[in-house]
Design an enzyme around this catalytic site. Structure first.
Site, PDB file in Angstrom:
ATOM      1  N   CYS A 158      -1.909   9.025   2.771  1.00  0.00           N
ATOM      2  CA  CYS A 158      -1.830   8.717   1.336  1.00  0.00           C
ATOM      3  C   CYS A 158      -3.126   9.031   0.609  1.00  0.00           C
ATOM      4  CB  CYS A 158      -1.439   7.257   1.134  1.00  0.00           C
ATOM      5  SG  CYS A 158      -2.413   6.106   2.109  1.00  0.00           S
TER       6      CYS A 158
ATOM      7  N   GLU B  70       0.885  -1.171   0.000  1.00  0.00           N
ATOM      8  CA  GLU B  70       0.000   0.000   0.000  1.00  0.00           C
ATOM      9  C   GLU B  70       0.914   1.211   0.000  1.00  0.00           C
ATOM     10  OE1 GLU B  70      -1.555   3.146   0.562  1.00  0.00           O
ATOM     11  OE2 GLU B  70      -1.764   2.616   2.675  1.00  0.00           O
TER      12      GLU B  70
END
Length: 500
Positions: free
Chosen positions: A294, A260
């Protein structure tokens, strides 16, 4: 150990974040000090793992893998449920530790600990329902007369490498799901949050997790690389930057990976949206945790007919944010992880201004605290549009055509999440199909996540999905049992004859 960590944080003393190796707390490596970004003094200290300690941790994880696989899912679930309750019981003290170590505002830190409790509870539920299949093999001629069954077996040794921006909750995801699946887990903590990571591991151990289930190590990239390369490791779950993710993949070789990585999230505000309400949401989610997420709102594209209204409302909402001491209840925005990160916000805003954009607010810093920065209408080649700022900066741009703005969203090399404010179902379905992202948030910004929903991206945002159910898939292997000559299905090719 948990009480020692929390007592030190309560007293604002330096927190000794020891590794957990071979069933005990302690390490012999050189100490690595963490400077609190707001306090500007040492807040935690952790021994860097030595080569010998890395070898020992890997060997211990491999040695105990079978024991953890033999632990019944019900027992794993009971422990995780206990951990959920304990996280709630220690919520305020854990939040204080997190705020001290990272400069994250106390309110946001409490929210993260709430998510830790929820994540452990979800991991417990998923441990109870790990299942398999009875495959319909008799649907093909070659399968007639046979039965095929599957179940999910633990992968063995999992490696969890966690980031600094949500160190407690992302460790809960990775370690909780790995334990739920029946693995032993090697944890490599982020250098910026060694004490928070140690506290999560200590909480699990206090909740009944067997000491054989986890090894916690501290250190930088060299420690992570050595762990990734270890033959005993079966699967690696990493959250962090795209560059580090590529390094993890190189070091890992032919291992299973769940990565990720970064993001440069776009949110689109259409002409039928409530521009003022959208502005409030984008202001709140663009600067939470100083933009260090993010999926933080970085690019906002607003239909030109609503652009001025949105920008005025957005600016007013940003002006209302309180920047200051992360330990004060009134603070909305604390520090970034370090001064270099805050300087990046300043430098990129100056670059955008040089290229013709307007810097409406911010563009300055005080140490590691970056002022909330608004960049208006930067060109497509500006760093604030092209790259991941991972900081307290939001770029706002007008658009005219919906198809064109979707193309603009897709110009990023990242594809994690996007936001869309509209009530037009055709636009919603079109964006869902065409946007190159792992998730689209409708009538919300890109920065929205539920911990039990699959989370992950495409392109340079990585692959695999976080959330306990999907992580358990990564942390386990499908094993098949084929029963030849035994069938739970019909095995005749002859149609029944009618009675005469």
């Amino acid at each position: 150990m948990l009480q020692d960590l929390l007592k030190a944080a309560d007293a604002a003393d330096t927190v000794e974040a020891l590794p957990f190796l071979s069933g005990s707390w302690g390490g012999e490596g050189p100490p690595q000090e963490r400077t609190g970004p707001y306090l500007r003094r040492t807040v935690s200290r952790a021994p860097t793992a030595t080569a010998g300690e890395i070898d020992t941790a890997v060997a211990q994880a491999g040695r105990y893998a079978k024991q953890m696989a033999d632990l019944a899912p019900a027992a794993r679930a009971d422990i995780l449920e206990s951990a959920s309750r304990n996280a709630t019981a220690h919520r305020d003290r854990l939040a204080r530790l997190l705020a001290l170590e990272l400069g994250k505002p106390l309110r946001d830190s409490r929210t993260e600990i709430d998510r830790v409790a929820s994540t452990f509870a979800v991991c417990a539920a998923e441990a109870r329902r790990i299942d398999g299949e009875n495959l319909p093999v008799a649907g093909w001629d070659t399968g007639i007369g046979n039965t095929a069954l599957t179940y999910r077996a633990p992968a063995g040794v999992a490696l969890a490498i966690t980031p600094f921006n949500a160190p407690a909750n992302l460790l809960a995801h990775k370690l909780g799901a790995s334990f739920a699946a029946g693995n032993t887990t090697l944890v490599k903590a982020p250098p910026q949050a060694p004490a928070t990571s140690a506290a999560v591991v200590a909480l699990l151990l206090d909740s009944g997790m067997p000491h054989q289930a986890v090894q916690l190590l501290h250190g930088g990239g060299e420690v992570g690389a050595a762990l990734c390369a270890a033959d005993e490791v079966s699967v690696i779950s990493f959250t962090g930057s795209a560059a580090t993710g590529a390094a993890v993949a190189r070091a890992a070789g032919a291992k299973r990976l769940a990565l990720e990585l970064g993001g440069n999230a776009a949110t689109v505000v259409c002409q039928d949206a409530d521009a003022g309400a959208a502005a409030q949401v984008c202001a709140r989610t663009g600067y939470s945790n100083s933009g260090q997420s993010c999926i933080s709102v970085q690019r906002v594209y607003v239909h030109r007919s609503r652009y001025t209204e949105f920008l005025d409302s957005f600016t007013a909402a940003v002006d209302a944010l309180v920047v200051g001491d992360p330990l004060l209840e009134s603070t909305d925005i604390g520090s970034m992880v370090d001064e270099n990160a805050a300087e990046r916000v300043v430098a990129w805003s100056k670059e955008a201004q040089h290229l013709g954009a307007g810097v409406i607010r911010g563009g300055t810093r005080d140490g590691a605290t970056a002022a909330p920065t608004i960049v208006a209408n930067p060109p497509a080649n500006a760093s604030v549009v092209v790259n991941e700022v991972f900081g307290a900066l939001v770029a706002v741009m007008p658009y005219d055509d919906f198809d064109t703005v979707l193309e603009q969203c897709n110009t990023s090399r990242y594809g994690l999440q996007a936001g869309l404010f509209t009530h037009d179902l055709t636009r919603i379905i079109t964006a869902w199909r065409r946007l190159e992202v792992g998730a689209l948030i409708v009538n919300g910004s890109s920065n929205f996540r539920l911990d039990h929903v699959p989370f992950g991206g495409v392109k340079d945002s990585g692959f695999g999905r976080e959330a306990p159910r999907w992580l358990i898939d990564d942390y386990s292997v499908v094993k098949t049992l084929m029963l030849r000559g035994l069938s739970v299905w019909g095995d005749s090719r002859e149609l029944p004859k009618e009675n005469s």
